[in-house]
Structure formats: C-alpha cells, structure tokens
Write a protein that holds these residues in place. Structure first.
Motif, PDB file in Angstrom:
ATOM      1  N   LYS A  87     -13.838  -9.710   1.494  1.00 55.56           N
ATOM      2  CA  LYS A  87     -12.813  -8.936   2.194  1.00 55.56           C
ATOM      3  C   LYS A  87     -11.911  -8.268   1.170  1.00 55.56           C
ATOM      4  O   LYS A  87     -10.953  -8.864   0.684  1.00 55.56           O
ATOM      5  CB  LYS A  87     -12.019  -9.848   3.127  1.00 55.56           C
ATOM      6  N   THR A  88     -12.224  -7.044   0.832  1.00 58.75           N
ATOM      7  CA  THR A  88     -11.468  -6.330  -0.194  1.00 58.75           C
ATOM      8  C   THR A  88     -10.971  -4.997   0.356  1.00 58.75           C
ATOM      9  O   THR A  88     -11.478  -4.484   1.354  1.00 58.75           O
ATOM     10  CB  THR A  88     -12.328  -6.063  -1.433  1.00 58.75           C
ATOM     11  N   ILE A  89      -9.975  -4.456  -0.344  1.00 66.60           N
ATOM     12  CA  ILE A  89      -9.452  -3.140  -0.015  1.00 66.60           C
ATOM     13  C   ILE A  89      -9.061  -2.461  -1.327  1.00 66.60           C
ATOM     14  O   ILE A  89      -8.463  -3.085  -2.206  1.00 66.60           O
ATOM     15  CB  ILE A  89      -8.230  -3.237   0.940  1.00 66.60           C
ATOM     16  N   ILE A  90      -9.438  -1.190  -1.485  1.00 63.36           N
ATOM     17  CA  ILE A  90      -9.121  -0.493  -2.724  1.00 63.36           C
ATOM     18  C   ILE A  90      -7.618  -0.262  -2.821  1.00 63.36           C
ATOM     19  O   ILE A  90      -6.896  -0.310  -1.819  1.00 63.36           O
ATOM     20  CB  ILE A  90      -9.876   0.853  -2.813  1.00 63.36           C
ATOM     21  N   PHE A  91      -7.164   0.000  -4.043  1.00 59.44           N
ATOM     22  CA  PHE A  91      -5.723   0.142  -4.292  1.00 59.44           C
ATOM     23  C   PHE A  91      -5.107   1.224  -3.406  1.00 59.44           C
ATOM     24  O   PHE A  91      -4.092   0.998  -2.742  1.00 59.44           O
ATOM     25  CB  PHE A  91      -5.490   0.464  -5.772  1.00 59.44           C
ATOM     26  N   ASN A  92      -5.714   2.404  -3.390  1.00 59.11           N
ATOM     27  CA  ASN A  92      -5.159   3.496  -2.590  1.00 59.11           C
ATOM     28  C   ASN A  92      -5.216   3.192  -1.092  1.00 59.11           C
ATOM     29  O   ASN A  92      -4.339   3.603  -0.328  1.00 59.11           O
ATOM     30  CB  ASN A  92      -5.903   4.801  -2.881  1.00 59.11           C
ATOM     31  N   GLY A  93      -6.241   2.465  -0.681  1.00 61.39           N
ATOM     32  CA  GLY A  93      -6.328   2.055   0.713  1.00 61.39           C
ATOM     33  C   GLY A  93      -5.210   1.105   1.083  1.00 61.39           C
ATOM     34  O   GLY A  93      -4.662   1.165   2.192  1.00 61.39           O
ATOM     35  N   CYS A  94      -4.869   0.239   0.157  1.00 67.55           N
ATOM     36  CA  CYS A  94      -3.773  -0.706   0.374  1.00 67.55           C
ATOM     37  C   CYS A  94      -2.449   0.046   0.509  1.00 67.55           C
ATOM     38  O   CYS A  94      -1.635  -0.244   1.388  1.00 67.55           O
ATOM     39  CB  CYS A  94      -3.714  -1.696  -0.786  1.00 67.55           C
ATOM     40  N   MET A  95      -2.227   1.035  -0.368  1.00 57.70           N
ATOM     41  CA  MET A  95      -1.006   1.831  -0.302  1.00 57.70           C
ATOM     42  C   MET A  95      -0.941   2.611   1.012  1.00 57.70           C
ATOM     43  O   MET A  95       0.135   2.763   1.609  1.00 57.70           O
ATOM     44  CB  MET A  95      -0.951   2.807  -1.478  1.00 57.70           C
ATOM     45  N   THR A  96      -2.095   3.093   1.470  1.00 59.11           N
ATOM     46  CA  THR A  96      -2.144   3.836   2.730  1.00 59.11           C
ATOM     47  C   THR A  96      -1.780   2.937   3.908  1.00 59.11           C
ATOM     48  O   THR A  96      -1.066   3.354   4.830  1.00 59.11           O
ATOM     49  CB  THR A  96      -3.548   4.435   2.947  1.00 59.11           C
ATOM     50  N   GLN A  97      -2.275   1.705   3.887  1.00 55.52           N
ATOM     51  CA  GLN A  97      -1.932   0.762   4.944  1.00 55.52           C
ATOM     52  C   GLN A  97      -0.430   0.511   4.989  1.00 55.52           C
ATOM     53  O   GLN A  97       0.178   0.530   6.062  1.00 55.52           O
ATOM     54  CB  GLN A  97      -2.659  -0.575   4.729  1.00 55.52           C
ATOM     55  N   ILE A  98       0.166   0.277   3.833  1.00 58.02           N
ATOM     56  CA  ILE A  98       1.611   0.001   3.775  1.00 58.02           C
ATOM     57  C   ILE A  98       2.397   1.196   4.308  1.00 58.02           C
ATOM     58  O   ILE A  98       3.342   1.043   5.090  1.00 58.02           O
ATOM     59  CB  ILE A  98       2.039  -0.343   2.335  1.00 58.02           C
ATOM     60  N   PHE A  99       2.004   2.408   3.879  1.00 63.25           N
ATOM     61  CA  PHE A  99       2.696   3.601   4.362  1.00 63.25           C
ATOM     62  C   PHE A  99       2.545   3.734   5.870  1.00 63.25           C
ATOM     63  O   PHE A  99       3.524   4.003   6.582  1.00 63.25           O
ATOM     64  CB  PHE A  99       2.140   4.850   3.676  1.00 63.25           C
ATOM     65  N   GLY A 100       1.322   3.542   6.390  1.00 67.55           N
ATOM     66  CA  GLY A 100       1.084   3.678   7.820  1.00 67.55           C
ATOM     67  C   GLY A 100       1.876   2.680   8.644  1.00 67.55           C
ATOM     68  O   GLY A 100       2.440   3.022   9.691  1.00 67.55           O
ATOM     69  N   GLU A 101       1.935   1.430   8.168  1.00 69.79           N
ATOM     70  CA  GLU A 101       2.693   0.397   8.874  1.00 69.79           C
ATOM     71  C   GLU A 101       4.147   0.807   9.040  1.00 69.79           C
ATOM     72  O   GLU A 101       4.731   0.694  10.130  1.00 69.79           O
ATOM     73  CB  GLU A 101       2.625  -0.929   8.109  1.00 69.79           C
ATOM     74  N   HIS A 102       4.760   1.283   7.962  1.00 70.22           N
ATOM     75  CA  HIS A 102       6.194   1.606   8.001  1.00 70.22           C
ATOM     76  C   HIS A 102       6.462   2.973   8.616  1.00 70.22           C
ATOM     77  O   HIS A 102       7.521   3.184   9.217  1.00 70.22           O
ATOM     78  CB  HIS A 102       6.771   1.504   6.586  1.00 70.22           C
ATOM     79  N   PHE A 103       5.523   3.899   8.473  1.00 71.24           N
ATOM     80  CA  PHE A 103       5.676   5.213   9.087  1.00 71.24           C
ATOM     81  C   PHE A 103       5.692   5.086  10.611  1.00 71.24           C
ATOM     82  O   PHE A 103       6.660   5.488  11.277  1.00 71.24           O
ATOM     83  CB  PHE A 103       4.533   6.128   8.626  1.00 71.24           C
ATOM     84  N   PHE A 104       4.637   4.504  11.169  1.00 72.28           N
ATOM     85  CA  PHE A 104       4.546   4.410  12.626  1.00 72.28           C
ATOM     86  C   PHE A 104       5.508   3.364  13.191  1.00 72.28           C
ATOM     87  O   PHE A 104       6.058   3.548  14.285  1.00 72.28           O
ATOM     88  CB  PHE A 104       3.110   4.100  13.040  1.00 72.28           C
ATOM     89  N   GLY A 105       5.722   2.269  12.437  1.00 70.63           N
ATOM     90  CA  GLY A 105       6.696   1.273  12.887  1.00 70.63           C
ATOM     91  C   GLY A 105       8.096   1.855  12.931  1.00 70.63           C
ATOM     92  O   GLY A 105       8.847   1.642  13.894  1.00 70.63           O
ATOM     93  N   GLY A 106       8.478   2.611  11.884  1.00 78.01           N
ATOM     94  CA  GLY A 106       9.791   3.240  11.856  1.00 78.01           C
ATOM     95  C   GLY A 106       9.942   4.273  12.957  1.00 78.01           C
ATOM     96  O   GLY A 106      10.985   4.354  13.622  1.00 78.01           O
ATOM     97  N   ALA A 107       8.904   5.086  13.171  1.00 75.34           N
ATOM     98  CA  ALA A 107       8.948   6.103  14.222  1.00 75.34           C
ATOM     99  C   ALA A 107       9.117   5.462  15.595  1.00 75.34           C
ATOM    100  O   ALA A 107       9.856   5.969  16.450  1.00 75.34           O
ATOM    101  CB  ALA A 107       7.679   6.954  14.183  1.00 75.34           C
ATOM    102  N   GLU A 108       8.454   4.316  15.809  1.00 75.83           N
ATOM    103  CA  GLU A 108       8.557   3.651  17.112  1.00 75.83           C
ATOM    104  C   GLU A 108       9.950   3.089  17.339  1.00 75.83           C
ATOM    105  O   GLU A 108      10.502   3.195  18.440  1.00 75.83           O
ATOM    106  CB  GLU A 108       7.517   2.532  17.222  1.00 75.83           C
ATOM    107  N   VAL A 109      10.533   2.503  16.313  1.00 76.47           N
ATOM    108  CA  VAL A 109      11.882   1.946  16.450  1.00 76.47           C
ATOM    109  C   VAL A 109      12.881   3.050  16.798  1.00 76.47           C
ATOM    110  O   VAL A 109      13.724   2.892  17.690  1.00 76.47           O
ATOM    111  CB  VAL A 109      12.301   1.231  15.143  1.00 76.47           C
ATOM    112  N   ILE A 110      12.795   4.174  16.101  1.00 73.91           N
ATOM    113  CA  ILE A 110      13.714   5.284  16.368  1.00 73.91           C
ATOM    114  C   ILE A 110      13.480   5.847  17.762  1.00 73.91           C
ATOM    115  O   ILE A 110      14.431   6.173  18.490  1.00 73.91           O
ATOM    116  CB  ILE A 110      13.554   6.379  15.300  1.00 73.91           C
TER     117      ILE A 110
END
Length: 289
Positions: A87-110
């Motif tokens: 179960k691995t994820i490439i570095f850029n994929g990991c960064m994309t996941q983090i961005f997506g989590e906070h992007f959509f999570g932040g948008a939903e809260v607002i």
C-alpha cells in the motif's frame, strides 16, 4: 532549489490482515457508493426541478457536489489498497491528497456557514429575503466558499511541500494526513505543526462562531413566533444543524490538539471524510419533502 527529498513514495499504514482487509473493502466500497449516488441524486433533484429557483436548494446542490469531491479524495485509493498487499502512494500523490482534503473540507465548512446565513435571512428578515438573497449574492457567497477552501488547502500544502523527507516513509495512517507526515520529516516540525493546526483551527473555529451567532439570533427571533411557527422553523433548521455538528465537531476535536495525535484520530478521519458525506444527503432529504 536543491531537492532534499530521498523519499519518492510513502507506505500507508493500512492493516495487513487479509480478513480485515476484505471487511474494509466491502464496508468502504458500500459507503462510497451510497455517498456518491446519494449526492448525485440530491444534485439532480435540486437542479432539475422547481426547487432550483430557491437559494436554499442552490446551496444544497453545491454542498452535494463538494461532498462527492471530498469523499473521492481518499476513498478510491483506500478501497484499492485494501485489495493489495503493498500500500504505497507517490510523493506528489500524497501532496494532492492533503490539498484535496483541506480544499474540499474548507469549502464545505464555509458553505455550511453560508447556508446558516441563508436561514438567518429567511427567518429574521423574511420580507427582505428575495432582495437580500438575490442570485448575484448567492453566486458571490458560493464563490467565497470555493475560493476560501482553495486558499486553505494551498496554505496547508505550502507548509509541508518544502519539508525534507530522507528517512522513514511509513505513514501511521490509512491516508496522507498532515500530522502523521510531519513526524516523518528530517527536521524539527514542532513550530510548523503549530502553524498547520492554527490554520485549520482558525477556519473551523471562525465558522463555528459565525454559525452559533446566526442560530442565537434565529432562536431569539423565534420567541415572537407562534408555537406552530417555531416548530416549522426548527424542523427546517435541524437538518443543517445536524450536518454542521457531524463535520465540525470531529474536525475541531482533531485540530484543537495542535500536533498531538491519538489512535482514535484514524476513526475520526474516516468519519468526516467518508461517513459524513454519505449521511448529508440522507439527512437533508429525510427532512424535506
């Protein structure tokens, strides 16, 4: 800039037990399918019917869109990983996941705060509702939600993207998350972890205070309504309050503790990234005809 990263991929800490992996695969696949189907149906219902002329359902359609994106950031990867031994994820994929989590999570809260404002105007200023909540205002508020989430996600990713990773690469989590990733950096991250937490706490706490403010005013206004009027208003608002609690309480529980992590954080992350997006359409549709 010289690349200080010797790590090109991360290993996710999902269980290696075959039986548990099968359970994870079935449960999360069912949850993800229900989430996507439920939110797609909600979007279709609120955009292809007379309800689309109401700001309330305009915001609800966008909330469903955000939930589809939010649950899709991690769920497909998690479901696929439950079928593989490695179960691995490439570095850029990991960064994309983090961005997506906070992007959509932040948008939903607002957006949930925007929906509370819509309820406030409808209940406290009913005669001016059409004037105040015109389509230009609705689109501005919707844009603020998306842009606010984008800025929040960008800030979080900028904090961690430049960190050097040169040693262990096993993330103690089923997905890429900020705090477990900070522990793998080859530098002191206590100060950075504090700023990461502050960024999230500022977003969630500020919107929580705004939400409470709107509902305090609404409750005060209800004192002048008849008993039947109070019951109708509370019935309208209870679905929104429920969704707010399901999202904000777990997020505040996680980020108010700064960089301190607990074993329960994994379960909390599963709840607000997978379960909450699945429950939102059920909650809203059960409370509306």
């Amino acid at each position: 800039m010289e690349n200080k990263n010797n790590v090109t991929e991360f290993v996710l800490g999902l269980t290696q037990n075959p039986q548990i992996q099968k359970i994870i695969f079935v449960v999360f696949l069912v949850v993800y399918i229900i989430s996507v189907v439920g939110n797609v149906l909600t979007m279709f219902t609120t955009t292809a019917s007379p309800l689309s002329g109401s700001p309330r359902y305009f915001f609800l359609a966008h909330l469903s869109l955000i939930d589809i994106c939010y649950s899709s950031v991690n769920s497909p990867k998690l479901i696929a990983d439950s079928l593989h031994e490695k179960k691995t994820i490439i570095f850029n994929g990991c960064m994309t996941q983090i961005f997506g989590e906070h992007f959509f999570g932040g948008a939903e809260v607002i957006l949930l705060t925007v929906m509370a404002y819509d309820c406030y105007v409808a209940i406290c200023k009913p005669l001016h509702y059409i004037t105040i909540m015109n389509w230009q205002v609705c689109w501005v508020l919707m844009t603020v939600s998306w842009v606010g989430g984008f800025i929040h996600g960008i800030i979080q990713i900028l904090f961690i993207f430049q960190l050097p990773f040169c040693g262990p690469n096993v993330i103690d989590h089923f997905m890429c998350d900020l705090n477990p990733l900070l522990k793998l950096a080859c530098t002191d991250t206590h100060t950075l972890g504090f700023f990461v937490a502050v960024n999230s706490v500022f977003l969630y706490l500020l919107n929580s205070l705004l939400l409470m403010g709107f509902y305090v005013v609404i409750l005060c206004t209800l004192r002048t309504h008849s008993l039947e009027g109070r019951r109708k208003v509370l019935s309208t608002c209870v679905s929104h309050v429920t969704v707010v609690i399901l999202l904000l309480v777990p997020c505040l529980f996680k980020y108010l503790r700064s960089s301190v992590t607990l074993p329960i954080d994994k379960a909390v992350a599963v709840f607000y990234t997978l379960v909450t997006p699945m429950l939102n359409p059920l909650i809203f549709t059960l409370r509306n005809a």
